[in-house]
Design an enzyme around this catalytic site. Structure first.
Site, mmCIF file in Angstrom:
data_model
loop_
_atom_site.group_PDB
_atom_site.id
_atom_site.type_symbol
_atom_site.label_atom_id
_atom_site.label_comp_id
_atom_site.label_asym_id
_atom_site.label_seq_id
_atom_site.Cartn_x
_atom_site.Cartn_y
_atom_site.Cartn_z
ATOM 1 N N GLU A 228 0.821 -1.210 0.000
ATOM 2 C CA GLU A 228 0.000 0.000 0.000
ATOM 3 C C GLU A 228 0.856 1.262 0.000
ATOM 4 O OE1 GLU A 228 -3.003 -0.258 -0.740
ATOM 5 O OE2 GLU A 228 -3.218 -2.395 -0.378
ATOM 6 N N HIS B 234 1.830 2.572 -3.357
ATOM 7 C CA HIS B 234 0.831 3.400 -4.046
ATOM 8 C C HIS B 234 1.054 4.884 -3.778
ATOM 9 C CE1 HIS B 234 -1.855 0.469 -5.849
ATOM 10 N NE2 HIS B 234 -1.908 -0.223 -4.726
#
Length: 201
Positions: free
Chosen positions: A164, A167
């Site tokens: 994550e 990102h």
């Protein structure tokens, strides 16, 4: 002092400021999750200066959208919002377990040991490929109330956090795949184009 995910979860359960939302699919999720090829996925996210109720409501909407898509992690850039905000929940079956909200996360240490594990992504639905990452990490972040936290993570939690956090820098897991033949096949089989992958060393 750094705490484990379990310790952080217990602390959240004992406070009134948990981010619990129903872990069920909605007919229409509040946020659209962008997919590979969308330019918004390649832009870097900005640090959040002040954590407000608006920040918390964004995190709740991200969780609602993540649960609807049956995912375990979601970063704000995936829904077109370029802020350093992540939500993670590895316990989708237990409604009482609070999710993890990470604001402005920074990895301070990573293990020398690495492992290879299959990853997927809500922004590249259907595609699953092996990615090499450090086995364990230490990180600092702010929680949903803006409080500074430190945490140690390993296994799936460490991998999910690293995935994550990528990102936030415009990096997708397919950028880290080294099996070129497998990558091309998976992308083609699920309607994605190789030209949208930006391989990182």
């Amino acid at each position: 002092m750094a705490g484990s995910f379990a310790q952080l979860a217990r602390a959240a359960e004992q406070s009134r400021d948990t981010m619990l939302v129903p872990k069920t699919a909605l007919e229409t999720p509040p946020l659209e999750i962008h997919t590979l090829g969308a330019e918004v996925l390649r832009q870097s996210a900005r640090r959040i200066g002040k954590v407000t109720e608006q920040t918390r409501e964004l995190a709740r909407d991200m969780l609602r959208s993540m649960y609807t898509a049956k995912g375990i992690g979601l970063a704000a850039p995936q829904v077109g919002i370029h802020q350093q905000l992540l939500v993670i929940d590895l316990d989708l079956e237990n409604a009482a377990t609070p999710p993890l909200v990470l604001i402005n996360p920074e990895i301070s240490a990573a293990s020398a040991s690495i492992d290879t594990y299959e990853e997927g992504c809500l922004s590249i639905p259907g595609v699953y490929l092996d990615v090499v990452r450090p086995t364990a990490i230490e990180l600092s972040f702010r929680d949903e109330m803006g409080r500074p936290r430190k945490m140690k993570a390993d296994g799936l939690m460490a991998r999910c956090i690293q995935h994550e956090m990528d990102h936030l820098n415009g990096v997708l897991f397919v950028d880290r795949v080294t099996d070129e033949a497998g990558l091309q096949k998976e992308l083609k089989d699920h309607g994605f184009q190789r030209q949208h992958v930006q391989s990182v060393s």
